[in-house]
Design a protein around this motif. Structure first.
Motif, short mmCIF file in Angstrom:
data_model
loop_
_atom_site.label_atom_id
_atom_site.label_comp_id
_atom_site.label_asym_id
_atom_site.label_seq_id
_atom_site.Cartn_x
_atom_site.Cartn_y
_atom_site.Cartn_z
N LEU A 94 4.43 -14.61 -1.94
CA LEU A 94 3.69 -13.26 -1.03
C LEU A 94 3.78 -13.64 0.14
O LEU A 94 2.95 -14.84 0.67
CB LEU A 94 2.29 -13.35 -2.05
CG LEU A 94 2.16 -12.87 -3.20
CD1 LEU A 94 0.76 -12.87 -3.75
CD2 LEU A 94 2.80 -11.61 -3.69
N ASP A 126 2.56 -12.46 4.34
CA ASP A 126 1.39 -12.04 4.78
C ASP A 126 1.45 -10.51 4.69
O ASP A 126 2.41 -9.50 4.80
CB ASP A 126 1.36 -12.35 6.39
CG ASP A 126 -0.08 -12.03 6.80
OD1 ASP A 126 -0.94 -12.01 6.20
OD2 ASP A 126 -0.02 -11.32 7.84
N GLY A 127 0.54 -9.92 3.84
CA GLY A 127 0.38 -8.40 3.63
C GLY A 127 1.05 -7.79 2.40
O GLY A 127 0.76 -6.82 1.92
N ASP A 128 1.73 -8.74 1.73
CA ASP A 128 2.29 -8.39 0.75
C ASP A 128 1.12 -8.01 -0.56
O ASP A 128 0.14 -8.32 -0.59
CB ASP A 128 3.07 -9.58 -0.07
CG ASP A 128 4.51 -9.54 0.46
OD1 ASP A 128 4.87 -8.74 1.39
OD2 ASP A 128 5.19 -10.48 0.29
N PRO A 129 1.53 -7.01 -1.21
CA PRO A 129 0.55 -6.39 -2.32
C PRO A 129 0.47 -7.19 -3.62
O PRO A 129 1.35 -7.91 -3.98
CB PRO A 129 1.01 -4.96 -2.80
CG PRO A 129 2.57 -5.08 -2.60
CD PRO A 129 2.53 -6.15 -1.59
N LEU A 159 -4.36 -7.81 -1.46
CA LEU A 159 -3.22 -8.17 -0.41
C LEU A 159 -3.13 -9.69 -0.23
O LEU A 159 -4.21 -10.47 -0.44
CB LEU A 159 -3.46 -7.42 1.16
CG LEU A 159 -3.50 -5.90 0.85
CD1 LEU A 159 -4.25 -5.35 2.30
CD2 LEU A 159 -1.97 -5.51 0.76
N LEU A 213 -6.26 -14.50 -0.97
CA LEU A 213 -5.94 -13.00 -1.35
C LEU A 213 -7.07 -12.15 -1.26
O LEU A 213 -8.33 -12.61 -1.42
CB LEU A 213 -5.61 -13.02 -2.77
CG LEU A 213 -4.38 -13.81 -3.46
CD1 LEU A 213 -4.23 -13.77 -4.81
CD2 LEU A 213 -3.02 -13.52 -2.70
N ASP A 248 -14.35 -8.01 2.74
CA ASP A 248 -13.51 -8.13 1.80
C ASP A 248 -13.82 -9.06 0.46
O ASP A 248 -14.77 -9.97 0.67
CB ASP A 248 -12.38 -8.98 2.36
CG ASP A 248 -11.70 -8.14 3.53
OD1 ASP A 248 -11.56 -7.02 3.46
OD2 ASP A 248 -10.98 -8.63 4.47
#
Length: 491
Positions: free
Chosen positions: A188, A190-193, A205, A232, A371
């Protein structure tokens, strides 16, 4: 057949001829006695008799099931027998489903429990190699079926599904708000779902500014490896599901870590509201000096705190008794039941290790939209290092039995292999799995119900044998095998 009759032979023959013409069968005659002495005759057998393939002799249907049961002679096959309803001449089915039949196999680290089989508690792995079944002739072995008592080695059900068809530990995902299997197929960036299986669209994310979060083999499928500078997260601004209010809730996750937490708490799952009126919730590894841990506790215990306001602090904390940073997989579950007068229950590996009263003055809401995080709080204040798998949140309080079931489905394994042989010792033949090699095994692949019937290909021989393997993370829990059946058709 011997006919003993006072009537004349000529009269009897005339009567038989007449009945034959009318399509009837003569079963008796006045003054006559007829005896059918077929028991013990060689196969094939007349209608109404069963061929005992072990001895190649005809026996009465009620003489008891032997090691080979021709389904065509025994009516409807038992459930899960893997035998189609239509009759196939020469088909045989071998079954183990009792203490007597399982006991005929070679047990290593396993034991019979009632009419089922499980680990004997001496270790974390065990097997049974069944007796070698003799079909009394060449067969193509076409199917294997087995009955596990529970779902083993399986992800929690998606889309709030409810399992059925198991004797124990079926899980109902009612009230599930988030379900991260963490089975992503690639590292993963940075920013991947991060995919969510709850059906609530609460995916996350990755925060990985310098290098990707690695995806590795996990407890069930894959897992994500968290570092100090990564985590995450799910922005709570995108959903109202995590304004918990006064409701019950449950958090669950699997973690594998060796990180020392004696100097500082490590957050595995949390929401940090930072200041009132935001709530502050976390579950993770707690330090030796944590005030809620018993005096003299070792380092590396599960712990955390739930409160609705930080000034003055309400709610309550919790601390376990099992060391969780030992490099093994552990399941942590925290349950909040009630609100103004609540109970907090901490489960570690399916066992309740702490239970405390708690009182919440306000709702567990987050108006500042922090978050929800796995592996840290937002901002990197309490980072954790470890592998994470199967993270779930429910908007209800799981019961003790449900918490145990969540643990056991991850901790227990049951797998089978088979082999067909040309000799009763099965000398030289390998046990094989679905791809015909010893590298694979048959496992339950069902989603909400068991999928424990497998089609066999390329297995031929007079003899057949199965091997079942049991694995566990704890010597106090075991998968249970209730039944195995194998079917062979004549070649």
């Amino acid at each position: 057949m011997q006919l003993k009759c006072a009537a004349s032979l000529l009269s009897l023959l005339s009567l038989l001829s007449l009945l034959s013409f009318l399509g009837l069968a003569l079963l008796f005659a006045t003054g006559c006695s007829v005896s059918a002495d077929l028991d013990g005759k060689s196969c094939p057998c007349a209608a109404g008799w069963v061929c005992d393939t072990a001895s190649d002799r005809c026996v009465r249907p009620d003489a008891g099931r032997d090691s080979a049961t021709p389904p065509s002679d025994t009516g409807t096959p038992p459930a899960d027998s893997a035998v189609p309803p239509e009759d196939v001449p020469g088909r045989v089915m071998f079954i183990d489903d009792s203490a007597a039949t399982f006991g005929m196999g070679t047990l290593d680290g396993t034991t019979v429990d009632g009419d089922a089989l499980k680990l004997d508690g001496s270790g974390r792995t065990g097997t049974i190699e069944s007796r070698v079944f003799d079909a009394n002739g060449q067969r193509a072995w076409t199917s294997l079926s087995w009955t596990p008592r529970g779902p083993y080695g399986k992800n929690l059900p998606d889309s709030r599904g409810a399992e059925s068809g198991y004797g124990a530990d079926a899980v109902d995902m009612a009230g599930n708000l988030m379900l991260w299997h963490l089975d992503e197929m690639a590292d993963l960036n940075d920013g991947d779902p991060v995919a969510d299986g709850s059906g609530r669209s609460n995916g996350g994310l990755a925060l990985a500014p310098d290098s990707p979060l690695r995806v590795v083999d996990g407890l069930i499928g894959n897992a994500v490896v968290d570092r100090v500078d990564t985590y995450l997260y799910l922005p709570t601004s995108t959903t109202a599901d995590f304004d918990f209010g006064n409701s019950d809730l449950t958090w669950s996750l699997w973690v594998n870590t060796t990180e020392d937490c004696s100097d500082r708490n490590k957050v595995y799952l949390g929401i940090d509201g930072s200041a009132s009126p935001n709530a502050h919730l976390w579950l993770g590894c707690t330090s030796v000096g944590y005030s809620l841990c018993p005096s003299g506790s070792p380092s590396g215990l599960a712990g955390g705190y739930f409160h609705s306001a930080s000034d003055p602090r309400d709610g309550g904390g919790y601390c376990g008794t099992t060391r969780i940073n030992d490099g093994a997989w552990h399941n942590l579950i925290i349950v909040k039941a009630g609100h103004a007068s609540a109970r907090l229950r901490l489960y570690v590996d399916g066992v309740m290790e702490d239970e405390r009263d708690a009182s919440f003055e306000g709702p567990l809401d987050f108006p500042m939209d922090p978050d929800l995080t796995v592996g840290d709080f937002t901002g990197g204040t309490y980072p954790a290092i470890g592998d994470f798998d199967e993270v779930a949140i429910w908007g209800r309080a799981l019961s003790a039995s449900e918490a145990g079931a969540v643990y056991r489905r991850g901790a227990l394994r049951l797998s089978l292999q088979v082999r067909a042989c040309d000799d009763p010792a099965c000398a030289g033949e390998q046990f094989v799995g679905p791809d015909g090699t010893s590298a694979t095994s048959f496992v339950d692949t069902g989603t909400l119900t068991p999928a424990t019937t497998a089609t066999l290909t390329g297995l031929t021989g007079r003899y057949v044998q199965y091997r079942a393997r049991f694995d566990t993370l704890s010597t106090t829990a075991s998968a249970v095998l209730e039944r195995v059946a194998m079917t062979g058709d004549p070649i």
